[in-house]
Design a protein around this motif. Structure first.
Motif, PDB file in Angstrom:
ATOM      1  N   ALA A  54       0.833  -1.204   0.000  1.00 51.75           N
ATOM      2  CA  ALA A  54       0.000   0.000   0.000  1.00 51.75           C
ATOM      3  C   ALA A  54       0.868   1.254   0.000  1.00 51.75           C
ATOM      4  CB  ALA A  54      -0.914  -0.013   1.220  1.00 51.75           C
ATOM      5  N   VAL A  55       1.911   1.255   0.834  1.00 50.53           N
ATOM      6  CA  VAL A  55       2.825   2.404   0.887  1.00 50.53           C
ATOM      7  C   VAL A  55       3.527   2.563  -0.456  1.00 50.53           C
ATOM      8  CG1 VAL A  55       4.953   3.273   1.929  1.00 50.53           C
ATOM      9  CG2 VAL A  55       3.167   2.280   3.370  1.00 50.53           C
ATOM     10  N   ASN A  56       3.960   1.471  -1.026  1.00 48.15           N
ATOM     11  CA  ASN A  56       4.676   1.509  -2.305  1.00 48.15           C
ATOM     12  C   ASN A  56       3.811   2.132  -3.398  1.00 48.15           C
ATOM     13  OD1 ASN A  56       7.086   0.766  -3.867  1.00 48.15           O
ATOM     14  ND2 ASN A  56       5.715  -0.673  -4.907  1.00 48.15           N
ATOM     15  N   THR A  57       2.519   1.831  -3.352  1.00 48.73           N
ATOM     16  CA  THR A  57       1.604   2.394  -4.354  1.00 48.73           C
ATOM     17  C   THR A  57       1.494   3.909  -4.198  1.00 48.73           C
ATOM     18  OG1 THR A  57       0.290   0.362  -4.424  1.00 48.73           O
ATOM     19  CG2 THR A  57      -0.762   2.376  -5.198  1.00 48.73           C
ATOM     20  N   LEU A  62       3.175   9.419  -6.257  1.00 49.51           N
ATOM     21  CA  LEU A  62       3.786  10.725  -6.028  1.00 49.51           C
ATOM     22  C   LEU A  62       5.071  10.889  -6.831  1.00 49.51           C
ATOM     23  CD1 LEU A  62       3.431  13.330  -4.424  1.00 49.51           C
ATOM     24  CD2 LEU A  62       4.764  12.302  -2.567  1.00 49.51           C
ATOM     25  N   ALA A  63       5.854   9.824  -6.916  1.00 50.41           N
ATOM     26  CA  ALA A  63       7.138   9.898  -7.624  1.00 50.41           C
ATOM     27  C   ALA A  63       6.957  10.069  -9.127  1.00 50.41           C
ATOM     28  CB  ALA A  63       7.954   8.645  -7.332  1.00 50.41           C
ATOM     29  N   THR A  64       5.852   9.569  -9.664  1.00 48.97           N
ATOM     30  CA  THR A  64       5.622   9.670 -11.111  1.00 48.97           C
ATOM     31  C   THR A  64       4.732  10.851 -11.483  1.00 48.97           C
ATOM     32  OG1 THR A  64       3.757   8.123 -10.899  1.00 48.97           O
ATOM     33  CG2 THR A  64       5.928   7.195 -11.453  1.00 48.97           C
ATOM     34  N   ASN A  65       4.348  11.639 -10.467  1.00 52.50           N
ATOM     35  CA  ASN A  65       3.524  12.824 -10.723  1.00 52.50           C
ATOM     36  C   ASN A  65       4.380  13.912 -11.368  1.00 52.50           C
ATOM     37  OD1 ASN A  65       1.948  15.184 -10.569  1.00 52.50           O
ATOM     38  ND2 ASN A  65       0.924  14.452  -8.716  1.00 52.50           N
ATOM     39  N   PRO A  66       4.022  14.371 -12.566  1.00 54.70           N
ATOM     40  CA  PRO A  66       4.851  15.384 -13.239  1.00 54.70           C
ATOM     41  C   PRO A  66       4.834  16.739 -12.521  1.00 54.70           C
ATOM     42  CG  PRO A  66       2.815  15.009 -14.461  1.00 54.70           C
ATOM     43  CD  PRO A  66       2.866  13.982 -13.395  1.00 54.70           C
ATOM     44  N   GLN A  67       3.785  17.018 -11.766  1.00 54.69           N
ATOM     45  CA  GLN A  67       3.687  18.281 -11.029  1.00 54.69           C
ATOM     46  C   GLN A  67       3.302  17.991  -9.567  1.00 54.69           C
ATOM     47  OE1 GLN A  67       4.480  21.238 -12.230  1.00 54.69           O
ATOM     48  NE2 GLN A  67       4.921  20.428 -14.274  1.00 54.69           N
ATOM     49  N   PRO A  68       4.255  17.499  -8.758  1.00 61.57           N
ATOM     50  CA  PRO A  68       3.946  17.150  -7.365  1.00 61.57           C
ATOM     51  C   PRO A  68       3.850  18.395  -6.472  1.00 61.57           C
ATOM     52  CG  PRO A  68       6.261  16.778  -7.809  1.00 61.57           C
ATOM     53  CD  PRO A  68       5.662  17.221  -9.103  1.00 61.57           C
ATOM     54  N   LEU A  80      -1.158   7.763   3.506  1.00 62.29           N
ATOM     55  CA  LEU A  80      -0.202   7.119   4.414  1.00 62.29           C
ATOM     56  C   LEU A  80      -0.746   7.087   5.843  1.00 62.29           C
ATOM     57  CD1 LEU A  80       3.276   8.477   3.224  1.00 62.29           C
ATOM     58  CD2 LEU A  80       2.222   6.254   2.744  1.00 62.29           C
ATOM     59  N   GLN A  81      -1.395   8.156   6.244  1.00 64.56           N
ATOM     60  CA  GLN A  81      -1.975   8.194   7.591  1.00 64.56           C
ATOM     61  C   GLN A  81      -3.077   7.152   7.741  1.00 64.56           C
ATOM     62  OE1 GLN A  81      -3.090  12.339   7.699  1.00 64.56           O
ATOM     63  NE2 GLN A  81      -1.251  12.932   8.852  1.00 64.56           N
ATOM     64  N   SER A  82      -3.861   6.970   6.688  1.00 63.29           N
ATOM     65  CA  SER A  82      -4.916   5.963   6.708  1.00 63.29           C
ATOM     66  C   SER A  82      -4.314   4.560   6.821  1.00 63.29           C
ATOM     67  CB  SER A  82      -5.765   6.070   5.444  1.00 63.29           C
ATOM     68  OG  SER A  82      -6.748   5.064   5.400  1.00 63.29           O
ATOM     69  N   ILE A  83      -3.237   4.334   6.084  1.00 60.62           N
ATOM     70  CA  ILE A  83      -2.544   3.035   6.153  1.00 60.62           C
ATOM     71  C   ILE A  83      -2.001   2.806   7.561  1.00 60.62           C
ATOM     72  CG2 ILE A  83      -0.543   1.742   5.314  1.00 60.62           C
ATOM     73  CD1 ILE A  83      -0.918   3.239   2.624  1.00 60.62           C
ATOM     74  N   HIS A  84      -1.437   3.869   8.138  1.00 63.38           N
ATOM     75  CA  HIS A  84      -0.869   3.767   9.491  1.00 63.38           C
ATOM     76  C   HIS A  84      -1.953   3.440  10.522  1.00 63.38           C
ATOM     77  CE1 HIS A  84       1.896   4.603  12.782  1.00 63.38           C
ATOM     78  NE2 HIS A  84       0.966   5.366  13.321  1.00 63.38           N
ATOM     79  N   GLN A  85      -3.106   4.065  10.396  1.00 62.80           N
ATOM     80  CA  GLN A  85      -4.201   3.816  11.334  1.00 62.80           C
ATOM     81  C   GLN A  85      -4.685   2.369  11.249  1.00 62.80           C
ATOM     82  OE1 GLN A  85      -7.119   6.778  10.347  1.00 62.80           O
ATOM     83  NE2 GLN A  85      -5.986   8.464  11.298  1.00 62.80           N
ATOM     84  N   LYS A  86      -4.775   1.862  10.036  1.00 63.46           N
ATOM     85  CA  LYS A  86      -5.206   0.478   9.861  1.00 63.46           C
ATOM     86  C   LYS A  86      -4.204  -0.480  10.490  1.00 63.46           C
ATOM     87  CE  LYS A  86      -7.837   1.199   5.590  1.00 63.46           C
ATOM     88  NZ  LYS A  86      -7.915   0.894   4.132  1.00 63.46           N
ATOM     89  N   ARG A  87      -2.916  -0.181  10.290  1.00 68.61           N
ATOM     90  CA  ARG A  87      -1.892  -1.053  10.865  1.00 68.61           C
ATOM     91  C   ARG A  87      -1.923  -1.007  12.389  1.00 68.61           C
ATOM     92  NH1 ARG A  87       4.593  -0.705   9.859  1.00 68.61           N
ATOM     93  NH2 ARG A  87       4.377   0.967  11.387  1.00 68.61           N
ATOM     94  N   GLU A  88      -2.169   0.198  12.946  1.00 71.52           N
ATOM     95  CA  GLU A  88      -2.235   0.329  14.401  1.00 71.52           C
ATOM     96  C   GLU A  88      -3.412  -0.460  14.971  1.00 71.52           C
ATOM     97  OE1 GLU A  88      -0.174   2.194  16.717  1.00 71.52           O
ATOM     98  OE2 GLU A  88       1.052   1.736  14.958  1.00 71.52           O
ATOM     99  N   LYS A  89      -4.538  -0.442  14.256  1.00 71.50           N
ATOM    100  CA  LYS A  89      -5.699  -1.201  14.719  1.00 71.50           C
ATOM    101  C   LYS A  89      -5.403  -2.698  14.721  1.00 71.50           C
ATOM    102  CE  LYS A  89      -9.331   2.043  13.311  1.00 71.50           C
ATOM    103  NZ  LYS A  89     -10.495   2.251  12.419  1.00 71.50           N
ATOM    104  N   LEU A  90      -4.732  -3.164  13.671  1.00 74.66           N
ATOM    105  CA  LEU A  90      -4.365  -4.574  13.607  1.00 74.66           C
ATOM    106  C   LEU A  90      -3.404  -4.937  14.723  1.00 74.66           C
ATOM    107  CD1 LEU A  90      -3.867  -5.061   9.755  1.00 74.66           C
ATOM    108  CD2 LEU A  90      -5.742  -5.908  11.162  1.00 74.66           C
TER     109      LEU A  90
END
Length: 234
Positions: A54-57, A62-68, A80-90
């Motif tokens: 999920a983080v890699n995606t 972001l890395a391939t965004n021509p105008q980040p 990333l925060q959403s991914i972190h929250q899910k991991r914390e719940k697990l």
């Protein structure tokens, strides 16, 4: 490393990156570091991890965004925060299961000690044959442990189960008179019925119950025949 180009581009557009600790670029990097804690340095060992994927995606987008720009970083940070929250719940759930497991083991150990003391006391008070000891150790201890854990030793269910232990021990104790032997014989069917009901409730298999009841009935019949022989001789 893959974020270096987009972060550099963001810094060139907004130099507050170096002064503002709450800058979205810095918060994104901090969040990424938090998520990476515990990962092995060898990517082949974590590449199948769902959190890593999920983080890699998110990083790839972001890395391939021509105008980040700021908005792109805000969107990536939110993911990333959403991914972190899910991991914390697990992690919390896993920790909770570990705690429950340890508490359960402690309760089981304590219950087994209570059951052992109860059965030892019962066997010491009756002149019971070795067959009863085998039944108590192999079968009835499971029933007592089940009741102890589920209802506690102050419950009516525990008192009833202990009383059954005494009744069974008494049945397997040779009678001193013909009248006592007859009284035990009359009580036997109801006793076996209650024993079987408790074994079913405790989750014993049908084969365990059938074999145990059949063995008990055979042992008790043998004792009654012995009682009759003693009475005739007397």
């Amino acid at each position: 490393a893959r974020l270096q180009p987009p972060v550099l581009q963001l810094v060139l557009e907004d130099l507050s990156f170096f002064e503002d600790a709450s800058h979205v670029g810095r918060r994104l990097i901090d969040q990424l570091c938090d998520l990476g804690v515990g990962w092995a340095s060898d990517l082949t060992r974590v590449e199948h991890n769902t959190t890593f994927q999920a983080v890699n995606t998110v990083i790839e987008e972001l890395a391939t965004n021509p105008q980040p720009d700021i908005d792109a970083f805000e969107a990536a940070l939110s993911k990333l925060q959403s991914i972190h929250q899910k991991r914390e719940k697990l992690a919390d759930r896993a920790e909770g299961r570990v705690v429950e497991l340890e508490v359960g083991r402690a309760k089981l150990k304590a219950a087994r000690k209570v059951v052992q003391d109860t059965l030892n006391d019962c066997l010491q008070r009756y002149r019971s044959p070795s067959e009863l000891r085998a039944f108590f150790v192999d079968i009835w201890s499971k029933v007592l442990t089940f009741v102890c854990l589920r209802q506690g030793t102050e419950s009516e269910g525990w008192a009833q189960t202990r009383a059954l232990s005494d009744e069974l021990a008494d049945q397997l104790t040779p009678a001193s008179t013909r009248q006592e032997a007859q009284l035990k014989t009359n009580r036997l069917p109801h006793l076996l019925e209650r024993l079987e009901a408790h074994m079913v409730e405790a989750g014993l298999t049908s084969s365990q119950i059938d074999q145990s009841v059949e063995r008990l009935y055979s042992d008790i019949e043998q004792i009654r025949r012995h009682d009759e022989g003693i009475s005739v001789i007397g």
